[in-house]
Design an enzyme around this catalytic site. Structure first.
Site, mmCIF file in Angstrom:
data_model
loop_
_atom_site.group_PDB
_atom_site.id
_atom_site.type_symbol
_atom_site.label_atom_id
_atom_site.label_comp_id
_atom_site.label_asym_id
_atom_site.label_seq_id
_atom_site.Cartn_x
_atom_site.Cartn_y
_atom_site.Cartn_z
ATOM 1 N N TYR A 53 0.854 -1.188 0.000
ATOM 2 C CA TYR A 53 0.000 0.000 0.000
ATOM 3 C C TYR A 53 0.893 1.243 0.000
ATOM 4 C CZ TYR A 53 -4.078 -2.924 1.062
ATOM 5 O OH TYR A 53 -5.077 -3.862 1.018
ATOM 6 N N HIS A 128 -1.412 -11.975 0.194
ATOM 7 C CA HIS A 128 -2.215 -10.984 -0.509
ATOM 8 C C HIS A 128 -2.938 -11.536 -1.736
ATOM 9 C CE1 HIS A 128 -2.312 -6.313 -1.006
ATOM 10 N NE2 HIS A 128 -3.459 -6.852 -1.330
ATOM 11 N N SER A 208 -13.245 -3.633 -0.442
ATOM 12 C CA SER A 208 -14.134 -2.808 -1.263
ATOM 13 C C SER A 208 -15.593 -3.108 -0.928
ATOM 14 C CB SER A 208 -13.860 -3.036 -2.749
ATOM 15 O OG SER A 208 -14.471 -2.052 -3.554
ATOM 16 N N PRO A 209 -15.970 -3.043 0.357
ATOM 17 C CA PRO A 209 -17.315 -3.472 0.771
ATOM 18 C C PRO A 209 -18.442 -2.545 0.348
ATOM 19 C CG PRO A 209 -16.170 -2.484 2.620
ATOM 20 C CD PRO A 209 -15.168 -2.583 1.511
ATOM 21 N N LEU A 210 -18.110 -1.361 -0.149
ATOM 22 C CA LEU A 210 -19.158 -0.405 -0.502
ATOM 23 C C LEU A 210 -19.414 -0.339 -1.996
ATOM 24 C CD1 LEU A 210 -18.151 2.414 1.997
ATOM 25 C CD2 LEU A 210 -19.997 0.745 2.222
ATOM 26 N N GLY A 211 -18.936 -1.319 -2.737
ATOM 27 C CA GLY A 211 -19.199 -1.349 -4.170
ATOM 28 C C GLY A 211 -20.689 -1.395 -4.462
#
Length: 294
Positions: A53, A128, A208-211
């Site tokens: 990151y 990863h 990316s849980p808010l896709g």
């Protein structure tokens, strides 16, 4: 804050995805550290990072070092915070991502991550991504070696299939504690991996849980219902953000789920943390289910 089990301990039901604090278009360090501190103030005890990151080629570990500084500067108790990091990917500085999950690389990467985080042993170390050039069992075997050496206390895997979860579970046993795949209202291809994780009592960390939730509606706490989706309508009915509804929906999918939404502002992670206290009714969950894309 509600809690769920990860790495044999209780962590906040919502974590902080720290990637936006270090990649392209990242905030300055003052705001980045304020975001981490806001997460801690809200009761969040899980921070998700990775050695890859970063933005530029020569700054591997940027996010890990940032998290270490933020924790060191926090005025409260951080002894209960679990920092989960990942190894096996790289960023050459041109915006692309590489994969390297050879055992030698993973051993070296884990030792470097522990040094950057300032810990004797990493609380949770996650592979990863599977490396197509390396047999999966060899990469997972490196995690087994890291566990046996005491470099890491628990292991996780990310971006994996059900078969890879089963193989890793056979090799790592109780040392395997988590699976991190993409999963959101818009992207539910990892439903089989979620079900398997639940059966094996592994934490499932959606990235990316808010896709599928409009970003514009997340700028303030009260997204307009006129957006037209059930997530926005129910958010308006509760007087909360659509972001909170999406995270509460995820939490309701399984007791194994611990979302780690990325944040780059104190206000956004403070809002996300409130989803842990939000309970959706059976009728509301049904409305959301009906609204999900095929």
């Amino acid at each position: 804050m509600q809690y769920r089990t990860l790495a044999h301990t209780a962590v906040s039901a919502i974590g902080l995805g720290a990637m936006p604090l270090s990649i392209e278009h990242r905030p300055d360090e003052t705001r980045a550290i304020a975001t981490v501190h806001a997460a801690l103030d809200a009761g969040i005890t899980l921070i998700d990072t990775a050695d890859s990151y970063h933005w530029y080629a020569d700054e591997a570990g940027h996010n890990e070092l940032l998290i270490a500084r933020a924790l060191a500067r926090y005025g409260g108790d951080t002894s209960g915070v679990l920092v989960a990091t990942k190894g096996g990917r790289g960023r050459p500085g041109d915006g692309s991502w590489t994969v390297n999950a050879t055992p030698a690389h993973l051993r070296q990467a884990a030792e470097a991550s522990a040094k950057r985080l300032g810990v004797d042993a990493i609380g949770l170390y996650q592979l990863h991504k599977p490396d197509p050039a390396v047999p999966w069992t060899e990469s997972v075997g490196a995690l087994r070696e890291l566990l046996d050496a005491g470099t890491i206390r628990a292991a996780g895997i990310s971006n994996v299939t059900t078969d890879q979860i089963r193989q890793a579970h056979q090799i790592l046993g109780d040392g395997l504690v988590s699976v991190q795949n993409q999963y959101s209202p818009a992207v539910r291809a990892s439903e089989p991996e979620l079900r398997l994780s639940t059966r094996l009592r592994l934490a499932f960390l959606p990235w990316s849980p808010l896709g599928g939730i409009s970003r514009s509606s997340l700028d303030g706490p009260f997204g307009p219902a006129s957006i037209g989706t059930a997530f926005h309508h129910i958010a308006a009915e509760h007087g909360v953000s659509p972001q909170q509804i999406a995270l509460a929906w995820l939490l309701a999918r399984s007791p194994a789920v611990i979302p780690v939404p990325g944040s780059s502002r104190p206000t956004s992670i403070t809002d996300s943390a409130k989803a842990a206290e939000l309970t959706l009714s059976t009728a509301e969950l049904a409305r959301l289910e009906d609204a999900l894309p095929d």
